[in-house]
Motif scaffolding. Structure first.
Motif, PDB file in Angstrom:
ATOM      1  N   UNK A 150       0.643   1.873  -0.152  1.00 53.57           N
ATOM      2  CA  UNK A 150       0.996   2.974   0.702  1.00 53.57           C
ATOM      3  C   UNK A 150       2.473   3.477   0.169  1.00 53.57           C
ATOM      4  N   UNK A 151       2.209   4.915   0.291  1.00 52.59           N
ATOM      5  CA  UNK A 151       3.656   5.587   0.315  1.00 52.59           C
ATOM      6  C   UNK A 151       4.453   5.404   1.213  1.00 52.59           C
ATOM      7  N   UNK A 152       5.961   5.663   1.007  1.00 50.41           N
ATOM      8  CA  UNK A 152       6.912   5.462   2.110  1.00 50.41           C
ATOM      9  C   UNK A 152       6.643   6.694   3.129  1.00 50.41           C
ATOM     10  N   UNK A 153       6.327   8.047   2.309  1.00 48.75           N
ATOM     11  CA  UNK A 153       6.052   9.262   2.931  1.00 48.75           C
ATOM     12  C   UNK A 153       4.806   9.261   3.847  1.00 48.75           C
ATOM     13  N   UNK A 154       3.951   8.118   3.710  1.00 49.81           N
ATOM     14  CA  UNK A 154       2.687   8.095   4.888  1.00 49.81           C
ATOM     15  C   UNK A 154       1.463   7.922   3.730  1.00 49.81           C
ATOM     16  N   UNK A 155       0.687   7.498   4.314  1.00 45.27           N
ATOM     17  CA  UNK A 155      -0.631   7.322   3.607  1.00 45.27           C
ATOM     18  C   UNK A 155      -1.877   8.022   4.297  1.00 45.27           C
ATOM     19  N   UNK A 156      -2.027   8.121   5.635  1.00 46.31           N
ATOM     20  CA  UNK A 156      -3.070   8.802   6.048  1.00 46.31           C
ATOM     21  C   UNK A 156      -2.685   9.918   7.041  1.00 46.31           C
ATOM     22  N   UNK A 157      -3.061  11.088   6.660  1.00 47.68           N
ATOM     23  CA  UNK A 157      -2.901  12.388   7.347  1.00 47.68           C
ATOM     24  C   UNK A 157      -4.087  13.068   7.811  1.00 47.68           C
ATOM     25  N   UNK A 158      -3.836  13.790   8.831  1.00 43.68           N
ATOM     26  CA  UNK A 158      -5.059  14.373   9.485  1.00 43.68           C
ATOM     27  C   UNK A 158      -4.393  15.879   9.776  1.00 43.68           C
ATOM     28  N   UNK A 201      -8.726  15.579   6.158  1.00 46.86           N
ATOM     29  CA  UNK A 201      -7.942  14.348   5.847  1.00 46.86           C
ATOM     30  C   UNK A 201      -7.501  14.316   4.538  1.00 46.86           C
ATOM     31  N   UNK A 202      -6.298  13.597   4.354  1.00 46.08           N
ATOM     32  CA  UNK A 202      -5.709  13.482   3.234  1.00 46.08           C
ATOM     33  C   UNK A 202      -5.214  11.984   3.194  1.00 46.08           C
ATOM     34  N   UNK A 203      -5.636  11.109   2.253  1.00 41.20           N
ATOM     35  CA  UNK A 203      -5.172   9.772   2.006  1.00 41.20           C
ATOM     36  C   UNK A 203      -4.561   9.853   0.504  1.00 41.20           C
ATOM     37  N   UNK A 204      -2.963   9.208   0.849  1.00 38.93           N
ATOM     38  CA  UNK A 204      -2.371   9.183  -0.410  1.00 38.93           C
ATOM     39  C   UNK A 204      -1.845   7.654  -0.575  1.00 38.93           C
ATOM     40  N   UNK A 205      -1.962   7.412  -2.083  1.00 37.15           N
ATOM     41  CA  UNK A 205      -1.650   6.069  -2.175  1.00 37.15           C
ATOM     42  C   UNK A 205      -0.869   5.964  -3.757  1.00 37.15           C
ATOM     43  N   UNK A 206      -0.282   5.074  -4.179  1.00 38.81           N
ATOM     44  CA  UNK A 206       0.159   4.867  -5.325  1.00 38.81           C
ATOM     45  C   UNK A 206       0.260   3.524  -5.826  1.00 38.81           C
ATOM     46  N   UNK A 207       0.568   3.471  -7.247  1.00 30.28           N
ATOM     47  CA  UNK A 207       0.524   2.024  -7.853  1.00 30.28           C
ATOM     48  C   UNK A 207       2.234   1.827  -8.584  1.00 30.28           C
TER      49      UNK A 207
END
Length: 197
Positions: free
Chosen positions: A13-21, A130-136
């Motif tokens: 997950x990102x610190x700025x959020x992961x799941x947005x609607x 919907x937007x799903x944000x992730x990182x590695x």
């Protein structure tokens, strides 16, 4: 082509959020690193298993008089995301699950705290963007992955700890995957776009 461990993406997950609607029609991002439209609302904590993405296609085999398959038709395509929204006291989560018209929030006053009324009924829920944000973080903190699309939510079940468990199904088209990398990220990394909606 030789194997390259830097091409293995482990979502975090990102610190700025992961799941947005957002409401359908809200302008979505065009790449993985652009700022997200303020019309998107962060739905808070996601369960420890993150997101499970799956695609399924069903087919119908057409045979001739002799029993030989002469044509294979695709009859259905389903793109599904499964995830747990943990903040079951969050009004934005409840509106995403039950529909905004079915959730009434009464602000706190001198006699009571914030009150939330949920009307549970059989009305069909609309689609949301919907937007799903992730990182590695192991990939030099430079690789972002963003998925966006229009989905209809379906409540799957409630867990004993009262988290909201959701199954989301994309019934129109597909989901788009956008990727971004900084100059320090592995040059070989990339994502292929999936069909758009």
């Amino acid at each position: 082509m030789t194997a390259n461990n830097k091409n293995v993406y482990a979502a975090e997950p990102l610190a700025t959020g992961t799941c947005f609607v957002a409401e359908t029609g809200t302008t979505g991002p065009t790449n993985a690193s652009a700022s997200l439209n303020p019309g998107f609302t962060d739905l808070g904590n996601i369960g420890e298993d993150g997101f499970t993405e799956s695609m399924a296609r069903t087919t119908d085999e057409k045979k001739n008089f002799g029993g030989k398959i002469v044509k294979v038709l695709q009859t259905e395509y389903k793109h599904t995301f499964k995830f747990v929204l943990m903040e079951s006291l969050n009004a934005d989560v409840l509106k995403a699950v039950y529909g905004a018209d079915n959730v009434t929030v009464t602000a706190a006053n001198g006699t009571h705290g914030t009150q939330v009324k949920i009307t549970k009924n059989g009305k069909r829920l609309g689609h949301f963007s919907w937007v799903i944000d992730t990182t590695d973080s192991e990939l030099n903190s430079g690789v972002l992955r963003r998925r966006l699309g229009q989905l209809r939510l379906h409540l799957h079940r409630r867990r004993p700890e009262d988290h909201v468990r959701l199954v989301t199904n994309c019934r129109r088209g597909g989901f788009v995957t956008l990727c971004s990398q900084t100059a320090t990220a592995p040059a070989a990394f990339g994502c292929a776009d999936q069909p758009t909606i």
